[in-house]
Design an enzyme around this catalytic site. Structure first.
Site, mmCIF file in Angstrom:
data_model
loop_
_atom_site.group_PDB
_atom_site.id
_atom_site.type_symbol
_atom_site.label_atom_id
_atom_site.label_comp_id
_atom_site.label_asym_id
_atom_site.label_seq_id
_atom_site.Cartn_x
_atom_site.Cartn_y
_atom_site.Cartn_z
ATOM 1 N N HIS A 107 78.438 6.626 51.031
ATOM 2 C CA HIS A 107 78.566 7.142 49.661
ATOM 3 C C HIS A 107 79.947 7.723 49.346
ATOM 4 O O HIS A 107 80.064 8.802 48.755
ATOM 5 C CB HIS A 107 77.495 8.196 49.410
ATOM 6 C CG HIS A 107 76.113 7.632 49.288
ATOM 7 N ND1 HIS A 107 75.852 6.330 48.927
ATOM 8 C CD2 HIS A 107 74.898 8.214 49.474
ATOM 9 C CE1 HIS A 107 74.536 6.149 48.893
ATOM 10 N NE2 HIS A 107 73.934 7.256 49.227
ATOM 11 N N HIS A 176 72.330 8.184 41.945
ATOM 12 C CA HIS A 176 71.403 8.452 43.045
ATOM 13 C C HIS A 176 70.293 9.421 42.620
ATOM 14 O O HIS A 176 69.926 10.322 43.384
ATOM 15 C CB HIS A 176 72.203 9.019 44.225
ATOM 16 C CG HIS A 176 71.587 8.761 45.557
ATOM 17 N ND1 HIS A 176 70.397 9.315 45.954
ATOM 18 C CD2 HIS A 176 71.999 7.997 46.597
ATOM 19 C CE1 HIS A 176 70.121 8.910 47.188
ATOM 20 N NE2 HIS A 176 71.075 8.110 47.600
ATOM 21 N N GLU A 307 68.448 2.553 43.345
ATOM 22 C CA GLU A 307 69.897 2.583 43.135
ATOM 23 C C GLU A 307 70.388 1.153 42.960
ATOM 24 O O GLU A 307 70.389 0.382 43.911
ATOM 25 C CB GLU A 307 70.613 3.193 44.345
ATOM 26 C CG GLU A 307 70.152 4.549 44.745
ATOM 27 C CD GLU A 307 70.458 4.808 46.216
ATOM 28 O OE1 GLU A 307 71.634 4.778 46.593
ATOM 29 O OE2 GLU A 307 69.514 5.003 46.995
#
Ligand SMILES: *[C@@H]1O[C@H](CO)[C@@H](O)[C@H](O)[C@H]1NC(C)=O
Ligand SMILES: *[C@@H]1O[C@H](CO)[C@@H](O)[C@H](O)[C@H]1NC(C)=O
Ligand SMILES: CC(=O)N[C@H]1CO[C@H](CO)[C@@H](O)[C@@H]1O
Length: 342
Positions: A107, A176, A307
């Site tokens: 991420h 997210h 996502e």
């Protein structure tokens, strides 16, 4: 008609930087988004009884979002998901990213887009956030300009992502948010009905990196083309939960890809996207240690994420869809969450 207002959410302890909160309100939904990480802090939709409930996990105060947490509601980037060993090669040059997830980069690294304060601009029916990710940030090449726009129309929340770089760089952005259609703070999502319009998925190794195979969902637990009740489905296949990328066909206009329904309240969420993949995650690492909104405790499987994204580790796997943004190009993606009542 959407009403948009703003207020101060808090200020950062380190430099006193102000974090603003934007409130988007229509007849069918209310959304709150802050300028830290473009985080969706609240999302209320109507049930069959006409009452609003907040269906995203989060915190009451800024402090919760500054402390370590699993990206609740945040925009993640430059590259959402994992890049194996944090290494990739672009135009013959090898880059090493900040490592923050076992041996991998997750991420966007240690200080990803979720930890940045973005510059907001109020729109008639939403809010746009902008930031410049400096050349070399978390190891990524090139200065990247990024815009994330949220708009609310009735029960439709649209998220549009745009980016431009002055050097070739991998980019793939997602939000997210963790949802629980029974209302955030409800113990689990087992009585949710889920379907995902995908014929194939990506098997992963024991560090959750795709093995490279694109596997058919046919006759596996990944076949969610017809709705399944999540709890019964996990039990039937002895599954500890999902954390997998489902492969979609990419398109210019957002295409329907997933639907979740909570039968007791009739709340329905549908996802449409221009992205080639969708990560279905069932909150497997939530363990009850986070103190959420209104004193909620977030237990394992008390929220799910859908996502939309490029396929994980795409920069490192030549047969996956291209994940590179080059000088003069524009990264552009749209994801739409449609809320309704069944
Ligand atoms: C990209 O922009 C940054 C900031 O303006 C600059 O330092 C860098 O030299 C630029 N790189 C290229 C390849 O133009
Ligand atoms: C992907 O990354 C791994 C780990 O660094 C490496 O062993 C592998 O060769 C890479 N694959 C490709 C296709 O570049
Ligand atoms: C498959 C896919 O959508 N990949 C995209 C990831 O981002 C880069 C940069 O914009 C795009 O070029 C890819 O198409």
């Amino acid at each position: 008609m959407t009403e948009v207002t703003s207020e101060v959410f808090g200020d950062l302890p380190l430099n006193g930087e102000i974090v603003e909160k934007f409130l988007l309100k229509s007849d069918l939904a209310k959304v709150e988004i802050i300028s830290l990480g473009c985080i969706i802090t609240a999302l209320e939709t109507k049930g069959r009884d006409g009452k609003f409930s907040d269906i995203v996990l989060g915190f009451d105060r800024l402090e919760g979002y500054i402390n370590k947490h699993p990206y609740l509601g945040a925009v993640v980037g430059r590259v959402a998901n994992r890049i194996a060993k944090g290494k990739f090669t672009v135009e013959g040059k090898e880059y090493s990213l900040a490592i923050n997830n076992g041996p991998n980069s997750l991420h966007g690294g240690i200080k990803g887009f979720d930890k940045a304060v973005w510059i907001p601009e109020m729109l008639p029916n939403g809010v746009r956030f902008f930031r410049i990710s400096p050349d070399g940030e978390e190891g990524y090449p090139g200065e990247l300009k990024v815009w994330v726009t949220y708009t609310l129309n009735g029960g439709e929340l649209t998220i549009n992502y745009r980016a431009q770089s002055n050097k070739t760089t991998p980019v793939n952005l997602t939000n997210h948010a963790y949802f629980n259609l029974a209302g955030q703070g409800s113990h689990n999502i087992y009585d949710h009905e889920v379907s995902i319009e995908a014929d194939s998925y990506l098997p992963v190794d024991d560090t959750m990196i795709p093995t490279g195979e694109v596997a058919s969902v046919q006759d596996t637990c990944f076949d969610l083309r017809k709705p399944v009740e999540l709890g019964g489905h996990l039990q039937k296949f002895q599954l500890g939960g999902f954390d997998h990328n489902f492969c979609l066909t990419q398109s210019k206009e957002p295409q329907f890809c997933a639907r979740v329904c909570y039968p007791p309240s009739g709340r329905v969420m549908e996802v449409y996207t221009t992205q080639p993949g969708i990560q279905f995650y069932t909150g497997n690492s939530l363990d009850g240690t986070l103190k959420g909104k209104g004193g909620s405790v977030y237990l394992k499987h008390s929220g799910f994420c859908l996502e939309t994204q490029n396929w994980p580790d795409a920069v490192n796997q030549s047969h996956f869809p291209d994940a590179l943004l080059r000088l003069g190009e524009e990264y552009k993606h749209t994801t739409l969450f449609k809320f309704s009542v069944a």
